[in-house]
Design an enzyme around this catalytic site. Sequence first.
Site, PDB file in Angstrom:
ATOM      1  N   GLU A   1      14.800  -0.884   8.084  1.00 49.86           N
ATOM      2  CA  GLU A   1      14.347  -2.274   8.080  1.00 49.86           C
ATOM      3  C   GLU A   1      15.082  -3.072   7.008  1.00 49.86           C
ATOM      4  O   GLU A   1      15.073  -2.655   5.847  1.00 49.86           O
ATOM      5  CB  GLU A   1      12.837  -2.335   7.826  1.00 49.86           C
ATOM      6  CG  GLU A   1      12.024  -1.674   8.927  1.00 49.86           C
ATOM      7  CD  GLU A   1      10.544  -1.603   8.614  1.00 49.86           C
ATOM      8  OE1 GLU A   1       9.770  -1.326   9.527  1.00 49.86           O
ATOM      9  OE2 GLU A   1      10.166  -1.824   7.434  1.00 49.86           O
TER      10      GLU A   1
ATOM     11  N   THR B   1       0.831  -1.202   0.000  1.00 50.75           N
ATOM     12  CA  THR B   1       0.000   0.000   0.000  1.00 50.75           C
ATOM     13  C   THR B   1       0.862   1.248   0.000  1.00 50.75           C
ATOM     14  O   THR B   1       0.632   2.187  -0.766  1.00 50.75           O
ATOM     15  CB  THR B   1      -0.933   0.009   1.224  1.00 50.75           C
ATOM     16  OG1 THR B   1      -1.770  -1.155   1.176  1.00 50.75           O
ATOM     17  CG2 THR B   1      -1.809   1.257   1.227  1.00 50.75           C
TER      18      THR B   1
ATOM     19  N   LEU C   1      -7.334   1.526   6.585  1.00 49.56           N
ATOM     20  CA  LEU C   1      -6.844   0.844   7.780  1.00 49.56           C
ATOM     21  C   LEU C   1      -7.365   1.503   9.055  1.00 49.56           C
ATOM     22  O   LEU C   1      -7.783   0.821   9.992  1.00 49.56           O
ATOM     23  CB  LEU C   1      -5.318   0.830   7.788  1.00 49.56           C
ATOM     24  CG  LEU C   1      -4.661  -0.127   6.789  1.00 49.56           C
ATOM     25  CD1 LEU C   1      -3.173   0.135   6.722  1.00 49.56           C
ATOM     26  CD2 LEU C   1      -4.925  -1.573   7.168  1.00 49.56           C
TER      27      LEU C   1
ATOM     28  N   ASP D   1       5.353  -2.335  14.888  1.00 54.52           N
ATOM     29  CA  ASP D   1       5.643  -3.378  13.908  1.00 54.52           C
ATOM     30  C   ASP D   1       6.647  -2.877  12.877  1.00 54.52           C
ATOM     31  O   ASP D   1       6.995  -3.605  11.953  1.00 54.52           O
ATOM     32  CB  ASP D   1       4.339  -3.817  13.213  1.00 54.52           C
ATOM     33  CG  ASP D   1       4.535  -4.989  12.273  1.00 54.52           C
ATOM     34  OD1 ASP D   1       5.076  -6.024  12.723  1.00 54.52           O
ATOM     35  OD2 ASP D   1       4.163  -4.878  11.076  1.00 54.52           O
TER      36      ASP D   1
ATOM     37  N   HIS E   1       7.814  -6.125  11.258  1.00 56.09           N
ATOM     38  CA  HIS E   1       7.069  -5.688  10.070  1.00 56.09           C
ATOM     39  C   HIS E   1       6.337  -6.869   9.418  1.00 56.09           C
ATOM     40  O   HIS E   1       6.483  -7.138   8.215  1.00 56.09           O
ATOM     41  CB  HIS E   1       7.979  -5.010   9.044  1.00 56.09           C
ATOM     42  CG  HIS E   1       7.229  -4.061   8.149  1.00 56.09           C
ATOM     43  ND1 HIS E   1       7.785  -2.904   7.652  1.00 56.09           N
ATOM     44  CD2 HIS E   1       5.952  -4.075   7.677  1.00 56.09           C
ATOM     45  CE1 HIS E   1       6.894  -2.262   6.907  1.00 56.09           C
ATOM     46  NE2 HIS E   1       5.779  -2.970   6.906  1.00 56.09           N
TER      47      HIS E   1
ATOM     48  N   ALA F   1       2.801  -7.412  10.309  1.00 51.26           N
ATOM     49  CA  ALA F   1       1.365  -7.260  10.543  1.00 51.26           C
ATOM     50  C   ALA F   1       0.542  -7.547   9.291  1.00 51.26           C
ATOM     51  O   ALA F   1      -0.622  -7.935   9.380  1.00 51.26           O
ATOM     52  CB  ALA F   1       1.071  -5.839  11.044  1.00 51.26           C
ATOM     53  N   TRP F   2       1.148  -7.355   8.128  1.00 52.62           N
ATOM     54  CA  TRP F   2       0.437  -7.482   6.847  1.00 52.62           C
ATOM     55  C   TRP F   2       0.438  -8.897   6.281  1.00 52.62           C
ATOM     56  O   TRP F   2      -0.118  -9.130   5.211  1.00 52.62           O
ATOM     57  CB  TRP F   2       1.099  -6.558   5.818  1.00 52.62           C
ATOM     58  CG  TRP F   2       2.567  -6.863   5.603  1.00 52.62           C
ATOM     59  CD1 TRP F   2       3.588  -6.546   6.453  1.00 52.62           C
ATOM     60  CD2 TRP F   2       3.156  -7.554   4.507  1.00 52.62           C
ATOM     61  NE1 TRP F   2       4.787  -7.003   5.951  1.00 52.62           N
ATOM     62  CE2 TRP F   2       4.554  -7.620   4.756  1.00 52.62           C
ATOM     63  CE3 TRP F   2       2.647  -8.120   3.339  1.00 52.62           C
ATOM     64  CZ2 TRP F   2       5.442  -8.230   3.880  1.00 52.62           C
ATOM     65  CZ3 TRP F   2       3.534  -8.730   2.457  1.00 52.62           C
ATOM     66  CH2 TRP F   2       4.920  -8.782   2.732  1.00 52.62           C
TER      67      TRP F   2
ATOM     68  N   ARG G   1       4.599   3.339   9.615  1.00 55.26           N
ATOM     69  CA  ARG G   1       5.990   3.431   9.199  1.00 55.26           C
ATOM     70  C   ARG G   1       6.822   3.898  10.390  1.00 55.26           C
ATOM     71  O   ARG G   1       6.399   4.762  11.156  1.00 55.26           O
ATOM     72  CB  ARG G   1       6.164   4.401   8.019  1.00 55.26           C
ATOM     73  CG  ARG G   1       5.620   3.890   6.688  1.00 55.26           C
ATOM     74  CD  ARG G   1       6.467   2.734   6.162  1.00 55.26           C
ATOM     75  NE  ARG G   1       6.061   2.303   4.833  1.00 55.26           N
ATOM     76  CZ  ARG G   1       5.185   1.330   4.591  1.00 55.26           C
ATOM     77  NH1 ARG G   1       4.613   0.709   5.626  1.00 55.26           N
ATOM     78  NH2 ARG G   1       4.896   0.981   3.358  1.00 55.26           N
TER      79      ARG G   1
ATOM     80  N   THR H   1       1.685   0.633  13.449  1.00 52.84           N
ATOM     81  CA  THR H   1       1.748  -0.373  12.386  1.00 52.84           C
ATOM     82  C   THR H   1       1.827   0.317  11.028  1.00 52.84           C
ATOM     83  O   THR H   1       1.471  -0.269  10.006  1.00 52.84           O
ATOM     84  CB  THR H   1       0.525  -1.312  12.429  1.00 52.84           C
ATOM     85  OG1 THR H   1      -0.678  -0.520  12.387  1.00 52.84           O
ATOM     86  CG2 THR H   1       0.520  -2.169  13.675  1.00 52.84           C
TER      87      THR H   1
END
Length: 317
Positions: free
Chosen positions: A263, A74, A158, A258, A284, A286-287, A234, A232
């Site tokens: 990263e 996204t 979201l 998250d 990272h 959660a998705w 950035r 959750t």
Amino acid sequence: MTLPLIVVLEGNSIALPLPRPAHPHEWRVYPETSPDEVVSRLREAEVAVINKAKLTAGVLAQLPALRMISVSATGTDNVDLAACRERGIVVTNVAGYADESVTEHALALIFALRRNLIGYVADVRAGLWAAAPSFSLSHRPVRDIAGETLAIIGRGALGEALARRAAALGMKILYAERKGAAQARPGYTPFEDALARADIVSLHCPLDASTRGLIGEAELARMKPDAILINTARGAIVDEAALASALKTGLLAGAATDVLSEEPPRSPNPLLAADIPNLIITPHMAWTSQGALQRLVEATIRHVDAFLDGAPLNRVA
């Protein structure tokens, strides 16, 4: 007829294989791509399929054949959208695929902090329950989330998905207005007021120039000392050093994230220090529910097919 070359730069970034487009094409998949390999691998590509690879203005200037970028995510903060518009490169993203996955993860983090789950699991493993004088070990504070006020920063798909689930659990919902706005729109609460009133603040806004460092020392100080922060979105939306300090000094009751500003976190990060209390960090993920991943890969390639058929879908540039 020369077939369009489609290059996938990060085949391993999603735990499901990408389906092949229906439109005739040439197909190249690289499991991973380092920053210094991006230009050479995309030099002849008409379509790039990326996840987190950075496509800056400097990189795009070296890719004269590139006509389309399909982002399998996204967020598009890793792509210079202005440069794409100038060069006539179509950019698409995948919106809404992880509404359930990300919001369920945000709720899981809220529950974990409010029920003190991480601390109690550690206590049991350390033998504290086995040595307890009573049947119950209950020395850590536990709070119900029913009746608590949740301030949501970012009222996209979201944010609204989280609001629906949180309201069903008995929480009171505030949507925070943009920071610095002259007045709040109907249905929104002024940014500073939302922070001050919230028991829980959850971030769901994109990362851009207006949101980088959005939550810093002043914003954390405005929050209640028994409030918690959930991120959750950035990592760079939060001043990580300020958050680490707020947790260590008791300015904030807890936080869960998250995401981090780098990263994976190759460099030292203040949130990764061993002495920070009441902090949960997940990598990272959660998705990454199975349903979300399936929707993601299908939409990513659907957007490629639509572009090659002359009718792009879900354009962001």
